[in-house]
Write an enzyme that holds these catalytic residues in place. Structure first.
Site, short mmCIF file in Angstrom:
data_model
loop_
_atom_site.label_atom_id
_atom_site.label_comp_id
_atom_site.label_asym_id
_atom_site.label_seq_id
_atom_site.Cartn_x
_atom_site.Cartn_y
_atom_site.Cartn_z
N ASN A 35 44.72 23.52 32.71
CA ASN A 35 44.95 22.46 33.79
C ASN A 35 46.33 22.14 33.75
OD1 ASN A 35 45.19 19.84 34.85
ND2 ASN A 35 42.82 19.40 34.47
N ASP A 164 46.18 18.86 20.86
CA ASP A 164 45.03 19.09 20.44
C ASP A 164 45.02 18.62 18.96
OD1 ASP A 164 45.17 20.60 22.51
OD2 ASP A 164 44.67 22.30 21.70
N ARG A 196 48.24 27.25 13.59
CA ARG A 196 47.19 27.05 14.26
C ARG A 196 46.33 25.78 13.56
NH1 ARG A 196 46.48 28.04 19.23
NH2 ARG A 196 44.26 27.65 19.01
N GLU A 396 55.60 29.14 22.40
CA GLU A 396 55.04 27.95 22.69
C GLU A 396 55.49 26.72 22.39
OE1 GLU A 396 50.96 28.48 21.08
OE2 GLU A 396 50.44 27.18 22.49
C1 GLC Z 1 47.06 24.58 23.58
C2 GLC Z 1 47.91 23.15 23.79
C3 GLC Z 1 47.57 22.75 25.08
C4 GLC Z 1 47.47 23.91 26.17
C5 GLC Z 1 47.04 25.14 25.98
C6 GLC Z 1 47.49 26.26 26.64
O1 GLC Z 1 45.69 24.46 23.32
O2 GLC Z 1 47.64 22.13 22.92
O3 GLC Z 1 48.06 21.67 25.51
O4 GLC Z 1 47.34 23.34 27.38
O5 GLC Z 1 47.21 25.37 24.58
O6 GLC Z 1 48.86 26.38 26.76
#
Ligand code: GLC
Length: 432
Positions: A35, A164, A196, A396
């Site tokens: 999203n 997360d 992770r 990332e």
């Molecule tokens: C991880 C991040 C989240 C993001 C997703 C895809 O789960 O914590 O914020 O949207 O990756 O990049």
């Protein structure tokens, strides 16, 4: 013509992660459309392919539920490299299948930014088509996620926050039972397990997902019974900002009455978020609605009050307190704003939201700081973000102490942020 080879590389990353209308965040680790990633990726696409940028938004909105929930993941096509997939969420019957939770609603803000940067003579037609769907989504936040009309919305899953495994969620998550059924994580085979989330966190993520399915996604039952129910300060800041941007979009397409309703939501949110202000700490904090405890961990979330451009950011006394915090936070690491203050007990420089620097957060926050006249801090965030990418590549996230790239490689929103930051340095068109 620019001579920066990284601009081309950023475009190539988006093209490589394009699955024909939507962009996966990272080819293996996240093989669907997320999203808030999609909204940010669209801004990156717009710098070199405007039609493709609007398509990203249209694809995301294919996942919009009838009740206005915009899911955190849209499963346009099957993939076996990800857990939990559509059948785990129990939404496999939807077209397209999705998850049953949302993510920070940056979409309206990104759409407004794209409208302002657009070169498409028909952009207002596009906006007029999008606004009714954006209105449905915001209405969902203000009803299903704030059924008592407090002005603050709740979230039911740490994944919903987009942050997360933030240490701010440790206490509320510890109160959630662990899933006891067997399941197999796929992320650990695709990224370094040191980066992770821990297994004990995953067991609770899965429990919550199962719980929503068992509740048949009944909003009131989940509101009453979800073992995890948090007022996330960053989520609320993002929504306040998005409400303001949606009100402007409504106004621009002649929806006066709707614009007033949405502006009222923004004002109500801006007043309510002040109940989260902690005078001693000097920033706004999240709140666990089950234990009624505030969650004072110094993550980046408290800084997002700047992003919402709350009226209090313009009051000299409050602004001075907030600025001291911001400056202290920026001084605590050599590279950009970290997701958690290194002095906090939950800090971990390598593990996702427990310390690493996230480019999109620095971009979103930096633009607001510039608008609020904090040019030096804004410049620091954008220079540091660009420098991290130039030095370590399109990762990332990044270690806030060494600048090492972490998590997934060739990451879409990192590429999008690079493209946008570079475009802004040429045209000075930042987030509205
Ligand atoms: C991880 C991040 C989240 C993001 C997703 C895809 O789960 O914590 O914020 O949207 O990756 O990049």
């Amino acid at each position: 013509m620019s001579t920066d080879p990284l601009l081309l590389q950023a475009q190539q990353i988006l093209r490589h992660n394009d699955r024909g209308g939507y962009t996966v965040p990272s080819a293996k680790l996240y093989p669907f459309q997320w999203n808030w990633d999609a909204a940010i990726n669209a801004v990156g696409w717009q710098t070199f392919d405007e039609d493709r940028a609007w398509l990203e938004i249209e694809y995301l909105l294919k996942g919009l539920w009838a009740n206005g929930l915009l899911p955190h993941v849209v499963f346009h096509q099957p993939s076996d490299t990800y857990f939990p997939g559509p059948s785990e969420w129990g939404c496999e019957h939807l077209t397209p299948p999705t998850t049953s939770i949302s993510q920070p609603p940056v979409l309206s803000t990104m759409v407004r930014l794209m409208a302002q940067r657009s070169r498409d003579p028909n952009v207002q037609t596009r906006i007029a088509q999008l606004v009714p769907q954006l209105l449905r989504h915001h209405t969902w936040w203000h009803t299903d996620r704030d059924p008592e009309g407090t002005g603050l919305v709740v979230s039911y899953h740490p994944w919903e926050s987009g942050n997360d495994n933030s240490p701010a969620w440790d206490a509320p998550l510890a109160a959630v039972p662990a899933a006891t059924r067997p399941y197999t994580r796929k992320d650990l085979g695709l990224a370094d397990s040191k980066h992770r989330p821990h297994q004990h966190e995953y067991d609770r993520y899965v429990y919550l997902m199962d719980f929503f399915r068992e509740c048949k996604f009944d909003a009131m039952r989940i509101y009453r019974e979800s073992p995890y129910c948090v007022v996330d300060v960053a989520m609320n800041a993002v929504l306040i900002r998005a409400d303001r941007d949606l009100a402007a979009l409504c106004e621009s397409v002649g929806l006066r009455r709707e614009a007033q309703t949405v502006a009222r939501w923004a004002n109500r949110g801006a007043a309510a978020i002040e109940t989260l202000w902690d005078d001693k700490l000097g920033f706004h904090v999240s709140k666990d609605m089950r234990s009624q405890q505030f969650l004072p961990t110094p993550t980046h979330a408290g800084m997002m009050a700047w992003y919402a451009q709350l009226p209090t950011t313009r009051e000299p006394e409050r602004r001075a307190v907030m600025q001291r915090q911001l400056d202290a936070r920026l001084a605590s690491t050599p590279c950009a704003l970290a997701s958690c203050d290194p002095k906090a007990p939950g800090f971990d420089p390598l593990r996702y939201w427990r310390g690493p620097v996230w480019p999109h957060i620095n971009w979103l926050l930096g633009s607001s700081l510039r608008e609020l006249g904090l040019n030096e801090q804004a410049q620091r965030l954008s220079n540091d973000t660009l420098a991290l990418i130039q030095r370590s590549g399109f990762f990332e996230n990044y270690c806030p102490l060494t600048g090492e790239g972490l998590g997934g490689p060739d990451f879409s929103w990192t590429a999008a942020v690079y493209l946008s930051l570079k475009a802004e340095s040429v045209t000075a068109g930042s987030v509205p």
